[in-house]
Enzyme design. Structure first.
Site, PDB file in Angstrom:
ATOM      1  N   CYS A   2      70.203 -35.093 107.804  1.00 35.97           N
ATOM      2  CA  CYS A   2      71.057 -34.430 108.866  1.00 35.97           C
ATOM      3  C   CYS A   2      72.391 -35.227 108.727  1.00 35.97           C
ATOM      4  O   CYS A   2      72.382 -36.088 107.760  1.00 35.97           O
ATOM      5  CB  CYS A   2      70.431 -35.079 110.053  1.00 35.97           C
ATOM      6  SG  CYS A   2      68.447 -34.555 110.330  1.00 35.97           S
ATOM      7  N   ARG A  27      74.914 -30.691 105.746  1.00 39.70           N
ATOM      8  CA  ARG A  27      73.438 -31.370 105.715  1.00 39.70           C
ATOM      9  C   ARG A  27      72.280 -30.583 106.498  1.00 39.70           C
ATOM     10  O   ARG A  27      71.364 -30.975 106.276  1.00 39.70           O
ATOM     11  CB  ARG A  27      73.752 -32.822 106.174  1.00 39.70           C
ATOM     12  CG  ARG A  27      74.637 -33.673 105.322  1.00 39.70           C
ATOM     13  CD  ARG A  27      74.995 -34.721 105.906  1.00 39.70           C
ATOM     14  NE  ARG A  27      75.442 -35.756 104.751  1.00 39.70           N
ATOM     15  CZ  ARG A  27      74.899 -36.833 104.302  1.00 39.70           C
ATOM     16  NH1 ARG A  27      73.646 -37.071 104.640  1.00 39.70           N
ATOM     17  NH2 ARG A  27      75.346 -37.571 103.489  1.00 39.70           N
ATOM     18  N   TRP A  77      68.594 -30.880 110.136  1.00 43.07           N
ATOM     19  CA  TRP A  77      67.748 -30.186 109.424  1.00 43.07           C
ATOM     20  C   TRP A  77      66.294 -30.664 109.689  1.00 43.07           C
ATOM     21  O   TRP A  77      66.203 -31.902 109.443  1.00 43.07           O
ATOM     22  CB  TRP A  77      68.052 -30.362 108.059  1.00 43.07           C
ATOM     23  CG  TRP A  77      67.393 -29.548 106.839  1.00 43.07           C
ATOM     24  CD1 TRP A  77      67.709 -28.389 106.667  1.00 43.07           C
ATOM     25  CD2 TRP A  77      66.292 -29.758 106.096  1.00 43.07           C
ATOM     26  NE1 TRP A  77      66.654 -27.938 105.913  1.00 43.07           N
ATOM     27  CE2 TRP A  77      65.817 -28.746 105.631  1.00 43.07           C
ATOM     28  CE3 TRP A  77      65.495 -30.949 106.358  1.00 43.07           C
ATOM     29  CZ2 TRP A  77      64.534 -28.705 104.818  1.00 43.07           C
ATOM     30  CZ3 TRP A  77      64.317 -30.708 105.408  1.00 43.07           C
ATOM     31  CH2 TRP A  77      64.069 -29.605 104.578  1.00 43.07           C
ATOM     32  N   ASN A 103      69.472 -39.990 110.775  1.00 43.51           N
ATOM     33  CA  ASN A 103      68.988 -39.181 109.377  1.00 43.51           C
ATOM     34  C   ASN A 103      67.787 -39.832 108.753  1.00 43.51           C
ATOM     35  O   ASN A 103      67.964 -41.143 108.480  1.00 43.51           O
ATOM     36  CB  ASN A 103      70.312 -39.074 108.747  1.00 43.51           C
ATOM     37  CG  ASN A 103      70.181 -38.625 107.355  1.00 43.51           C
ATOM     38  OD1 ASN A 103      69.360 -37.625 107.080  1.00 43.51           O
ATOM     39  ND2 ASN A 103      70.774 -38.947 106.386  1.00 43.51           N
ATOM     40  N   GLY A 104      66.883 -39.223 108.194  1.00 41.60           N
ATOM     41  CA  GLY A 104      65.853 -39.790 107.537  1.00 41.60           C
ATOM     42  C   GLY A 104      64.419 -39.502 107.826  1.00 41.60           C
ATOM     43  O   GLY A 104      64.346 -38.636 108.878  1.00 41.60           O
ATOM     44  N   GLU A 486      69.255 -19.795  87.086  1.00 42.01           N
ATOM     45  CA  GLU A 486      70.320 -19.992  88.065  1.00 42.01           C
ATOM     46  C   GLU A 486      70.425 -18.607  89.011  1.00 42.01           C
ATOM     47  O   GLU A 486      70.757 -18.594  90.167  1.00 42.01           O
ATOM     48  CB  GLU A 486      71.355 -20.289  87.670  1.00 42.01           C
ATOM     49  CG  GLU A 486      72.840 -20.491  88.333  1.00 42.01           C
ATOM     50  CD  GLU A 486      72.476 -21.657  89.659  1.00 42.01           C
ATOM     51  OE1 GLU A 486      71.422 -22.242  89.745  1.00 42.01           O
ATOM     52  OE2 GLU A 486      73.277 -21.587  90.621  1.00 42.01           O
ATOM     53  N   LYS A 490      70.061 -18.335  93.019  1.00 36.84           N
ATOM     54  CA  LYS A 490      71.038 -17.607  93.696  1.00 36.84           C
ATOM     55  C   LYS A 490      70.513 -16.552  94.782  1.00 36.84           C
ATOM     56  O   LYS A 490      70.770 -16.480  95.987  1.00 36.84           O
ATOM     57  CB  LYS A 490      72.378 -16.920  93.149  1.00 36.84           C
ATOM     58  CG  LYS A 490      73.224 -18.019  92.501  1.00 36.84           C
ATOM     59  CD  LYS A 490      73.815 -18.880  93.365  1.00 36.84           C
ATOM     60  CE  LYS A 490      73.342 -20.066  93.642  1.00 36.84           C
ATOM     61  NZ  LYS A 490      73.225 -21.162  93.517  1.00 36.84           N
ATOM     62  N   GLU A 493      67.945 -17.868  97.335  1.00 37.25           N
ATOM     63  CA  GLU A 493      68.440 -18.804  98.300  1.00 37.25           C
ATOM     64  C   GLU A 493      69.052 -17.928  99.556  1.00 37.25           C
ATOM     65  O   GLU A 493      69.009 -18.275 100.568  1.00 37.25           O
ATOM     66  CB  GLU A 493      69.712 -19.717  97.577  1.00 37.25           C
ATOM     67  CG  GLU A 493      69.253 -20.736  96.812  1.00 37.25           C
ATOM     68  CD  GLU A 493      70.081 -21.595  96.334  1.00 37.25           C
ATOM     69  OE1 GLU A 493      70.271 -22.815  96.435  1.00 37.25           O
ATOM     70  OE2 GLU A 493      71.213 -20.989  95.724  1.00 37.25           O
ATOM     71  N   HIS A 509      53.579 -13.716  79.116  1.00 39.16           N
ATOM     72  CA  HIS A 509      52.701 -14.596  79.226  1.00 39.16           C
ATOM     73  C   HIS A 509      52.298 -14.768  80.863  1.00 39.16           C
ATOM     74  O   HIS A 509      52.470 -15.855  81.258  1.00 39.16           O
ATOM     75  CB  HIS A 509      52.697 -16.104  78.788  1.00 39.16           C
ATOM     76  CG  HIS A 509      52.945 -15.878  77.371  1.00 39.16           C
ATOM     77  ND1 HIS A 509      51.998 -15.770  76.305  1.00 39.16           N
ATOM     78  CD2 HIS A 509      54.241 -15.835  76.504  1.00 39.16           C
ATOM     79  CE1 HIS A 509      52.589 -15.761  75.064  1.00 39.16           C
ATOM     80  NE2 HIS A 509      53.571 -15.846  75.146  1.00 39.16           N
ATOM     81  N   LYS A 608      72.864 -27.820 102.601  1.00 42.08           N
ATOM     82  CA  LYS A 608      73.735 -28.015 101.314  1.00 42.08           C
ATOM     83  C   LYS A 608      73.338 -29.450 100.397  1.00 42.08           C
ATOM     84  O   LYS A 608      73.561 -29.353  99.223  1.00 42.08           O
ATOM     85  CB  LYS A 608      75.228 -27.881 101.866  1.00 42.08           C
ATOM     86  CG  LYS A 608      76.236 -28.287 100.611  1.00 42.08           C
ATOM     87  CD  LYS A 608      76.804 -26.877 100.142  1.00 42.08           C
ATOM     88  CE  LYS A 608      77.535 -27.072  98.885  1.00 42.08           C
ATOM     89  NZ  LYS A 608      76.898 -26.194  97.639  1.00 42.08           N
TER      90      LYS A 608
HETATM   91  C1  G6P Z   1      70.096 -28.212  97.755  1.00 43.20           C
HETATM   92  C2  G6P Z   1      71.454 -27.132  97.734  1.00 43.20           C
HETATM   93  C3  G6P Z   1      71.551 -26.629  96.416  1.00 43.20           C
HETATM   94  C4  G6P Z   1      71.918 -27.780  95.267  1.00 43.20           C
HETATM   95  C5  G6P Z   1      70.930 -28.937  95.648  1.00 43.20           C
HETATM   96  C6  G6P Z   1      71.102 -30.223  94.556  1.00 43.20           C
HETATM   97  O1  G6P Z   1      68.916 -27.377  97.320  1.00 43.20           O
HETATM   98  O2  G6P Z   1      71.091 -26.197  98.326  1.00 43.20           O
HETATM   99  O3  G6P Z   1      72.751 -25.636  96.346  1.00 43.20           O
HETATM  100  O4  G6P Z   1      71.811 -27.274  93.929  1.00 43.20           O
HETATM  101  O5  G6P Z   1      70.646 -29.352  96.861  1.00 43.20           O
HETATM  102  O6  G6P Z   1      72.197 -30.514  95.160  1.00 43.20           O
HETATM  103  P1  G6P Z   1      73.290 -31.587  94.646  1.00 43.20           P
HETATM  104  O7  G6P Z   1      74.455 -31.787  95.503  1.00 43.20           O
HETATM  105  O8  G6P Z   1      72.524 -32.782  94.189  1.00 43.20           O
HETATM  106  O9  G6P Z   1      73.943 -30.791  93.484  1.00 43.20           O
END
Ligand code: G6P
Length: 613
Positions: A2, A27, A77, A103-104, A486, A490, A493, A509, A608
């Site tokens: 958080c 966060r 979160w 947070n934690g 990737e 995307k 997500e 496979h 994020k």
């Molecule tokens: C979260 C974000 C992703 C990101 C990942 C790693 O899952 O939603 O977009 O790639 O964390 O984050 P970092 O800041 O360590 O690249």
């Protein structure tokens, strides 16, 4: 996982806290809350949802204008307990004296809760956080310990990771912050004090920063503060650092979403990341200078990261092995931290992180440091924990990335890895000067990003055709396998559509069992040495009636005949093709999600920066 921001000083705390929460919303954004000590009373406002809802709530309640005491605020979160208003922070103890943000995760919250219930303490929320504030309250209300001693006593009994800030209406001149595991930062300026999960809510107010170390407490009383360990009330030296770092203001410009803006920024962010580092036939990575003699001698390199950054790590492996001929092992940080990874003081461990605050990545760095490895950070945020905990590093120069789904950070990370691979190759005489010069000549290739962005409408039209699909397969080979991963990530997500990335040949496979006439299959097809092979893979899907979407730099008719839809990108080199394909896939996912009316900047359940395990 958080965000925390707190303020103690002569100003009205609300505007400072709300601005701070907006900056920390990356966060988590399930719910948000603020508590302020005003005229000897604690005033708490919480809202389910985003910080903007909290801000509106405060304005409607007429509170925003006025608070003369200290305040603490939080954006959540959810870990323990649903994301609702009751579970939102700040939490109070039963007596209403103590209020706390956290947070934690408090791992032993169950036995403590049982104990407190046996003392007739009633709980309102489902959170582990309330257990901690009730425990502080329990000690304080017994009357033998003062506020500071009560916080210390409680923290000595909890296991897990935490960053907290606490206020007590019986001692309104005191604010206490403490951390174990989760980062916490103190900003100081004359008679004003700021606390944040990171520097983002603080830096516009002061550049004088104290990074609390693990198991430390900051006790701010009146206009003074002291730093101690959680265990002992003995003052420790105050390590005040001057942080010369500017955080951009939030501005979407002409775009509706930050993600869209960030996709468009990539020409600049890639150029900024490379500028000054690639010159003719030399690579300059000054952040690694001090350790370069050891780094270039590495006989094996480890790369660790999470999410999108982990995908960048896979590209890094391919590039370093290809150019520098050094074996590279890539591992999710959450696995690396617990696996029996064979690292020692000859190892180089590269940690990649956009935010620099991801808990698992930090734990992996800690482990690597404990084993004596050289740790290298590739990170976007100066002053972040990754940049502080690694021996050396290189910053991606993307500016603030706001959209939860990472875009511009990824292309900058792979650009750094490209430079690193070439620098290692040059140091080990594994590449000729002429070849190095041609690889480092980015100027023409970067411009090709513009051509891809000009295809936005075409990509949009194709995306909208597929927006109602339930499953997608993304397929690529070699360097483009991580790009397939990737692309699939995307889409998942931001659109909540199930998508999987696979090496194109590997889909035989297992995944091919899923293919039917409804299933779109996105193939990434550069005209390279695997071109013919990948055409066979496309045929295999086509003969099972799967829909074929192709991203390619080839104008060959055979691809047009096989594809239901085809996006042609300009001819460039292998590496730049990855960038171009990535940008196509980012836009593809973006338009599917927008077509489904989803908030692409803050997708459900995500954050994020993941600051818990
Ligand atoms: C979260 C974000 C992703 C990101 C990942 C790693 O899952 O939603 O977009 O790639 O964390 O984050 P970092 O800041 O360590 O690249």
């Amino acid at each position: 996982m958080c965000g925390i921001v707190a303020y103690k000083g002569p100003k009205n705390c609300y505007p400072i806290l709300i601005d701070g929460l907006h900056r920390l919303e990356y966060r988590g954004y399930d719910s948000a809350g603020v508590a302020c000590l005003n005229d000897g009373k604690i005033s708490i406002t919480k809202r389910r949802g985003k910080v903007i809802q909290l801000e509106q709530g405060l304005k409607t309640d007429g509170k925003f204008q006025n608070c003369d005491g200290p305040g603490i605020a939080h954006t959540r979160w959810a870990t323990h307990g649903k994301p609702n208003q009751i579970n939102a922070h700040p939490h109070k103890d039963q007596s209403g004296n103590i209020v706390l943000v956290h947070n934690g995760i408090i791992e032993n919250y169950n036995p403590i809760k049982k104990f407190l219930k046996s003392k007739k303490i009633k709980f309102k929320s489902e959170t582990d956080t309330e257990v901690l504030v009730q425990l502080i309250g329990y000690f304080f209300n017994k009357g033998k310990l003062n506020f500071e001693q009560s916080v210390r006593a409680a923290l000595q009994r909890v296991d897990g990771a935490y960053a907290i800030v606490v206020l007590n209406k019986k001692e309104p001149d005191v604010m206490i912050a403490a951390r174990k595991g989760s980062p916490l930062v103190l900003g100081v300026k004359d008679n004003e004090f700021f606390v944040g999960s990171d520097i983002s809510p603080i830096i516009k107010h002061t550049q004088q920063i104290v990074y609390l170390e693990d198991s430390q407490m900051a006790i701010i009383k009146d206009d003074e503060y002291k730093i101690t360990s959680i265990d002992k009330d003995v003052s420790l030296p105050k390590k005040v650092e001057k942080i010369d770092f500017k955080i951009d203001d939030y501005d979407k410009g002409k775009f509706k979403y930050f993600m869209h803006k960030e996709i468009h920024e990539q020409i600049d962010t890639i150029s900024n990341t490379i500028t000054g580092r690639a010159k003719k036939d030399r690579v300059y990575l000054n952040g690694l200078l001090e350790y370069w003699a050891q780094i270039k001698e590495a006989d094996k390199i480890f790369i660790t990261a999470c999410g999108t950054s982990w995908h960048a790590g896979l590209i890094g492996k391919n590039l370093i092995e290809r150019f520098a001929k050094i074996p590279v092992h890539v591992e999710y940080a959450s696995e690396f931290r617990y696996n029996k990874t064979l690292i020692d003081n000859n190892s180089v461990v590269i940690a990649i992180s956009q935010s620099g605050e991801t808990a698992d990545t930090l734990a992996a760095i800690k482990k690597a440091n404990e084993h004596g490895a050289i740790t290298v950070g590739i990170c976007n945020v100066p002053g972040s924990s990754v940049s502080r905990e690694t021996n050396c590093g290189i910053f991606t120069r993307c500016g603030h990335e706001v959209g939860v789904a990472s875009t511009k950070a990824f292309t900058a990370q792979i650009s750094i890895l490209y430079l690193l691979a070439l620098k290692l190759a040059a140091s080990n005489d594994a590449i000729s000067k002429a070849s190095l010069r041609s690889h480092l000549d980015f100027s023409e290739n970067i411009k090709k990003i513009k051509n891809v962005l000009k295809k936005e409408n075409e990509i949009k039209k194709i995306a909208l055709k597929y927006k109602n699909a339930n499953d997608f397969l993304y397929l690529g080979r070699g360097l483009n396998f991580p790009i397939a991963l990737e692309g699939a990530l995307k889409l998942k997500e931001i659109s909540y559509i199930h998508a999987e990335g696979y090496p194109a040949a590997e889909m035989k496979h297992g995944p091919i069992a899923l293919v039917d006439k409804n299933m779109p299959n996105v193939f990434i097809v550069p005209k390279d040495k695997t071109y013919d092979k990948i055409i066979s893979n496309i045929e295999e899907i086509k003969s099972r009636k799967g829909k074929i979407i192709i991203i390619t730099d080839s104008k060959d008719k055979i691809l047009r005949d096989l594809a239901n839809d085809l996006i042609l990108v300009p001819k460039t080199n292998h590496f730049m093709f990855c960038h171009l394909a990535t940008i196509v896939l980012q836009l593809f996912a973006y338009y599917i999600a927008v077509g489904k009316n989803l908030n692409v900047d803050q997708p459900r359940n995500l954050a994020k920066s993941v600051t818990v395990e």
